[in-house]
Write an enzyme that holds these catalytic residues in place. Structure first.
Site, PDB file in Angstrom:
ATOM      1  N   LYS A   1      14.729 -14.894  -5.318  1.00  0.00           N
ATOM      2  CA  LYS A   1      14.149 -16.239  -5.154  1.00  0.00           C
ATOM      3  C   LYS A   1      14.644 -16.889  -3.868  1.00  0.00           C
ATOM      4  O   LYS A   1      13.949 -17.717  -3.267  1.00  0.00           O
ATOM      5  CB  LYS A   1      14.437 -17.119  -6.383  1.00  0.00           C
TER       6      LYS A   1
ATOM      7  N   THR B   1      14.349 -23.752  -6.116  1.00  0.00           N
ATOM      8  CA  THR B   1      14.814 -23.482  -4.749  1.00  0.00           C
ATOM      9  C   THR B   1      13.692 -23.608  -3.718  1.00  0.00           C
ATOM     10  O   THR B   1      13.954 -23.951  -2.563  1.00  0.00           O
ATOM     11  CB  THR B   1      15.472 -22.086  -4.699  1.00  0.00           C
TER      12      THR B   1
HETATM   13  O1  LIG Z   1      21.513 -23.983  -1.941  1.00  0.00           O
HETATM   14  P1  LIG Z   1      20.943 -22.655  -2.330  1.00  0.00           P
HETATM   15  O2  LIG Z   1      19.656 -22.345  -1.609  1.00  0.00           O
HETATM   16  O3  LIG Z   1      21.977 -21.566  -2.220  1.00  0.00           O
HETATM   17  O4  LIG Z   1      20.518 -22.755  -3.867  1.00  0.00           O
HETATM   18  C1  LIG Z   1      21.458 -23.085  -4.824  1.00  0.00           C
HETATM   19  C2  LIG Z   1      21.105 -22.486  -6.157  1.00  0.00           C
HETATM   20  O5  LIG Z   1      20.979 -21.088  -6.052  1.00  0.00           O
HETATM   21  C3  LIG Z   1      19.880 -23.070  -6.780  1.00  0.00           C
HETATM   22  O6  LIG Z   1      19.749 -22.559  -8.089  1.00  0.00           O
END
Ligand SMILES: O=P(O)(O)OC[C@H](O)CO
Ligand SMILES: NC(=O)c1ccc[n+]([C@@H]2O[C@H](COP(=O)([O-])OP(=O)(O)OC[C@H]3O[C@@H](n4cnc5c(N)ncnc54)[C@H](O)[C@@H]3O)[C@@H](O)[C@H]2O)c1
Length: 318
Positions: free
Chosen positions: A183, A240
């Protein structure tokens, strides 16, 4: 007692939430950082403004984890090095990976790295839609806890559930870790199209076709479709790809806008795109969005060129 290794945003947020259940040890790599947090009872470097409850003990240096579960909130590309240095102190216990990605050097996910480095430990992964600050502020959050050993998984599900953190359980570690890893790649793509002004319709198309691509690889690697359709996959993709709280999404925005991005910020999707593309190519699995994101993060294509590449593919059934 639960030990959390890694005093970044996520490790600190988990410590704050788990402290509602009982005492927690939070291990920081940097002794100065641990001393700073002990003195101020805040983690100003990674989670400013959140008070650290008194029952969080801040340590650094040698890992003196008790015999309870240990949560590893360490960025994916650093996990192997951490396990090489400290894995010997973490044997014979549940080790819960709290990172999202695929290791570029080995092609393994977090539980694969744990199994290789700590064969007497029981590997698990905690993943799903959650921003560290939301968890730390006590906002409602639901995550997936995956552990192939059902008994250990049940014990972890119960121990790591807090008043604001609800855990669902599965034995499908492959699906859970691939959902969280993939994702982030799609979130970079979504940030890039929004940053380049290509519109919300393009983002919805990328999320949907990205989800199809996530499923294609995950199924080929033995994951259960239900896991990808749950919090670890669809849930985290939805969060995300649509929130500028996400660092992966913001990194994509900067690519689309042609602006600089602070290289010290943890962006798991960039290295993961490269690692996944190598794996998918070897397995002859079509992952066009991952291909485009890899070209974008390598600076080989502009966003308009990447979009042309995706739009000019042969027409097919959905
Ligand atoms: O800030 P990110 O893109 O690493 O996203 C944080 C978490 O994985 C969201 O679930
Ligand atoms: N921040 C979030 O909202 C969030 C939410 C869910 C999952 N995660 C995942 O948690 C993982 C960690 O992210 P984060 O947000 O805490 O990152 P962060 O950048 O805030 O912190 C990373 C921490 O890892 C430490 N670290 C780096 N290299 C290390 C090494 N070799 N050994 C030991 N420690 C090391 C750093 O000192 C830092 O404290 C990532 O995989 C991320 O995808 C983050």
């Amino acid at each position: 007692m639960i030990t959390i290794c890694g005093a970044g945003a996520f490790g600190t947020a988990l410590a704050v939430s788990l402290a509602k259940n009982g005492p927690v040890i939070l291990w920081a790599r940097d002794a100065d950082h641990a001393a700073e947090m002990r003195a101020t009872r805040q983690n100003a470097r990674r989670l400013a403004g959140v008070d650290l409850p008194e029952n969080i003990t801040l340590i650094s240096g040698p890992l003196t984890a008790g015999d309870g579960a240990c949560l590893l909130a360490i960025p994916m590309q650093k996990l192997d090095g951490f396990l090489a240095g400290f894995g010997a102190s973490l044997d014979n216990r549940p080790l819960v990976a709290c990172c999202k990605g695929v290791d570029l050097a080995t092609g393994l996910g977090p539980t694969g790295l744990i199994d290789a480095a700590c064969p007497t430990a029981t590997a698990a992964i905690l993943t799903g839609p959650s921003f560290a600050r939301d968890i730390a502020l006590g906002l409602p959050t639901a995550l997936t806890l995956a552990c192939a050993d059902e008994g250990t998984g049940k014990a972890l599900q119960s121990a790591l559930t807090t008043p604001n953190l609800r855990l669902y359980r599965t034995i499908d570690t492959t699906g859970a870790e691939l959902g969280g890893a993939l994702k982030n790649v799609i979130a970079i793509a979504c940030g890039a199209v929004i940053g380049a002004g290509l519109g919300e319709s393009a983002r919805a198309a990328l999320m949907t076709r990205g989800f199809a691509e996530m499923n294609r690889l995950a199924r080929a690697l033995g994951a259960q479709p239900d896991t990808l359709a749950g919090l670890a996959g669809f849930g985290d993709l939805a969060l995300t790809c649509t929130s500028d709280q996400s660092r992966n999404y913001r990194f994509g925005l900067s690519i689309g806008q042609g602006t600089d991005f602070d290289p010290s910020v943890t962006v798991e999707g960039a290295a993961t795109a490269r690692a996944v593309l190598a794996r998918a190519t070897a397995m002859k699995i079509d992952m066009p969005i991952t291909h485009a994101v890899t070209a974008l993060v390598n600076g080989e294509l502009r966003v308009d060129q990447a979009m042309d590449m995706l739009l000019s593919r042969p027409l097919k059934e959905e």
